[in-house]
Design a protein around this motif. Structure first.
Motif, PDB file in Angstrom:
ATOM      1  N   ALA A  92       0.816  -1.214   0.000  1.00  0.00           N
ATOM      2  CA  ALA A  92       0.000   0.000   0.000  1.00  0.00           C
ATOM      3  C   ALA A  92       0.850   1.265   0.000  1.00  0.00           C
ATOM      4  O   ALA A  92       0.520   2.237  -0.669  1.00  0.00           O
ATOM      5  N   HIS A  93       1.933   1.265   0.755  1.00  0.00           N
ATOM      6  CA  HIS A  93       2.696   2.501   0.936  1.00  0.00           C
ATOM      7  C   HIS A  93       3.926   2.641   0.042  1.00  0.00           C
ATOM      8  O   HIS A  93       4.355   3.746  -0.246  1.00  0.00           O
ATOM      9  N   TYR A  94       4.502   1.535  -0.380  1.00  0.00           N
ATOM     10  CA  TYR A  94       5.795   1.639  -1.076  1.00  0.00           C
ATOM     11  C   TYR A  94       5.778   1.105  -2.498  1.00  0.00           C
ATOM     12  O   TYR A  94       6.356   1.711  -3.388  1.00  0.00           O
ATOM     13  N   ALA A  95       5.153  -0.018  -2.735  1.00  0.00           N
ATOM     14  CA  ALA A  95       5.328  -0.673  -4.022  1.00  0.00           C
ATOM     15  C   ALA A  95       4.121  -0.545  -4.940  1.00  0.00           C
ATOM     16  O   ALA A  95       4.276  -0.439  -6.144  1.00  0.00           O
ATOM     17  N   GLY A  96       2.938  -0.605  -4.388  1.00  0.00           N
ATOM     18  CA  GLY A  96       1.759  -0.582  -5.241  1.00  0.00           C
ATOM     19  C   GLY A  96       1.636  -1.858  -6.043  1.00  0.00           C
ATOM     20  O   GLY A  96       1.868  -2.949  -5.535  1.00  0.00           O
ATOM     21  N   PRO A  97       1.305  -1.741  -7.317  1.00  0.00           N
ATOM     22  CA  PRO A  97       1.106  -2.931  -8.150  1.00  0.00           C
ATOM     23  C   PRO A  97       2.382  -3.735  -8.398  1.00  0.00           C
ATOM     24  O   PRO A  97       2.309  -4.884  -8.806  1.00  0.00           O
ATOM     25  N   ALA A  98       3.539  -3.158  -8.113  1.00  0.00           N
ATOM     26  CA  ALA A  98       4.786  -3.881  -8.339  1.00  0.00           C
ATOM     27  C   ALA A  98       4.945  -5.065  -7.397  1.00  0.00           C
ATOM     28  O   ALA A  98       5.774  -5.936  -7.632  1.00  0.00           O
ATOM     29  N   VAL A  99       4.134  -5.134  -6.333  1.00  0.00           N
ATOM     30  CA  VAL A  99       4.195  -6.282  -5.428  1.00  0.00           C
ATOM     31  C   VAL A  99       3.824  -7.552  -6.189  1.00  0.00           C
ATOM     32  O   VAL A  99       4.412  -8.606  -5.956  1.00  0.00           O
ATOM     33  N   LEU A 100       2.896  -7.462  -7.113  1.00  0.00           N
ATOM     34  CA  LEU A 100       2.528  -8.626  -7.913  1.00  0.00           C
ATOM     35  C   LEU A 100       3.730  -9.128  -8.699  1.00  0.00           C
ATOM     36  O   LEU A 100       3.985 -10.334  -8.750  1.00  0.00           O
ATOM     37  N   VAL A 101       4.486  -8.231  -9.270  1.00  0.00           N
ATOM     38  CA  VAL A 101       5.683  -8.619 -10.016  1.00  0.00           C
ATOM     39  C   VAL A 101       6.694  -9.277  -9.087  1.00  0.00           C
ATOM     40  O   VAL A 101       7.307 -10.293  -9.418  1.00  0.00           O
ATOM     41  N   SER A 102       6.859  -8.712  -7.879  1.00  0.00           N
ATOM     42  CA  SER A 102       7.822  -9.310  -6.957  1.00  0.00           C
ATOM     43  C   SER A 102       7.367 -10.689  -6.496  1.00  0.00           C
ATOM     44  O   SER A 102       8.204 -11.597  -6.318  1.00  0.00           O
ATOM     45  N   PHE A 103       6.070 -10.916  -6.335  1.00  0.00           N
ATOM     46  CA  PHE A 103       5.576 -12.241  -5.969  1.00  0.00           C
ATOM     47  C   PHE A 103       5.807 -13.236  -7.097  1.00  0.00           C
ATOM     48  O   PHE A 103       6.159 -14.381  -6.866  1.00  0.00           O
ATOM     49  N   ILE A 104       5.617 -12.800  -8.318  1.00  0.00           N
ATOM     50  CA  ILE A 104       5.860 -13.695  -9.471  1.00  0.00           C
ATOM     51  C   ILE A 104       7.337 -14.055  -9.537  1.00  0.00           C
ATOM     52  O   ILE A 104       7.692 -15.222  -9.730  1.00  0.00           O
ATOM     53  N   LEU A 105       8.200 -13.074  -9.363  1.00  0.00           N
ATOM     54  CA  LEU A 105       9.633 -13.368  -9.380  1.00  0.00           C
ATOM     55  C   LEU A 105      10.032 -14.281  -8.221  1.00  0.00           C
ATOM     56  O   LEU A 105      10.832 -15.205  -8.400  1.00  0.00           O
ATOM     57  N   ALA A 106       9.463 -14.069  -7.061  1.00  0.00           N
ATOM     58  CA  ALA A 106       9.767 -14.937  -5.916  1.00  0.00           C
ATOM     59  C   ALA A 106       9.282 -16.358  -6.167  1.00  0.00           C
ATOM     60  O   ALA A 106       9.956 -17.320  -5.801  1.00  0.00           O
ATOM     61  N   GLY A 107       8.135 -16.503  -6.815  1.00  0.00           N
ATOM     62  CA  GLY A 107       7.628 -17.839  -7.153  1.00  0.00           C
ATOM     63  C   GLY A 107       8.523 -18.554  -8.143  1.00  0.00           C
ATOM     64  O   GLY A 107       8.760 -19.749  -8.021  1.00  0.00           O
ATOM     65  N   ILE A 108       9.020 -17.805  -9.128  1.00  0.00           N
ATOM     66  CA  ILE A 108       9.928 -18.404 -10.108  1.00  0.00           C
ATOM     67  C   ILE A 108      11.222 -18.836  -9.437  1.00  0.00           C
ATOM     68  O   ILE A 108      11.725 -19.951  -9.677  1.00  0.00           O
ATOM     69  N   VAL A 109      11.773 -17.984  -8.585  1.00  0.00           N
ATOM     70  CA  VAL A 109      13.009 -18.316  -7.886  1.00  0.00           C
ATOM     71  C   VAL A 109      12.804 -19.516  -6.961  1.00  0.00           C
ATOM     72  O   VAL A 109      13.638 -20.421  -6.895  1.00  0.00           O
ATOM     73  N   ALA A 110      11.673 -19.549  -6.243  1.00  0.00           N
ATOM     74  CA  ALA A 110      11.413 -20.659  -5.332  1.00  0.00           C
ATOM     75  C   ALA A 110      11.193 -21.962  -6.091  1.00  0.00           C
ATOM     76  O   ALA A 110      11.548 -23.036  -5.624  1.00  0.00           O
TER      77      ALA A 110
END
Length: 76
Positions: free
Chosen positions: A57-75
């Motif tokens: 809400a305060h820092y990333a906005g919609p970019a959190v979705l991108v970070s979750f996708i990248l974390a899923g790929i890495v995991a």
């Protein structure tokens, strides 16, 4: 009509099931240690979701979705 009434068979089945479930519950009940760990885990788990939502809400906005996708790929 049966001597015990029309629903006596259903009542007997319910009482038998309840007695069986009570025996199973008594043998598999959680102790104090397990309940304490369950409480701690729920607080920590809720904290993870709160921190993630606050960051989104305060820092990333919609970019959190991108970070979750990248974390899923890495995991994966």
């Amino acid at each position: 009509m049966s001597p015990g009434g029309p629903d006596r068979g259903n009542l007997d089945a319910i009482l038998t099931t309840a007695a069986h479930d009570r025996e199973r519950l008594d043998s598999q009940a959680l102790g104090a240690f397990s309940l304490t760990l369950l409480g701690v885990a729920s607080v920590v788990g809720a904290g993870v979701f709160v921190v993630t939502g606050d960051a989104a809400a305060h820092y990333a906005g919609p970019a959190v979705l991108v970070s979750f996708i990248l974390a899923g790929i890495v995991a994966g």
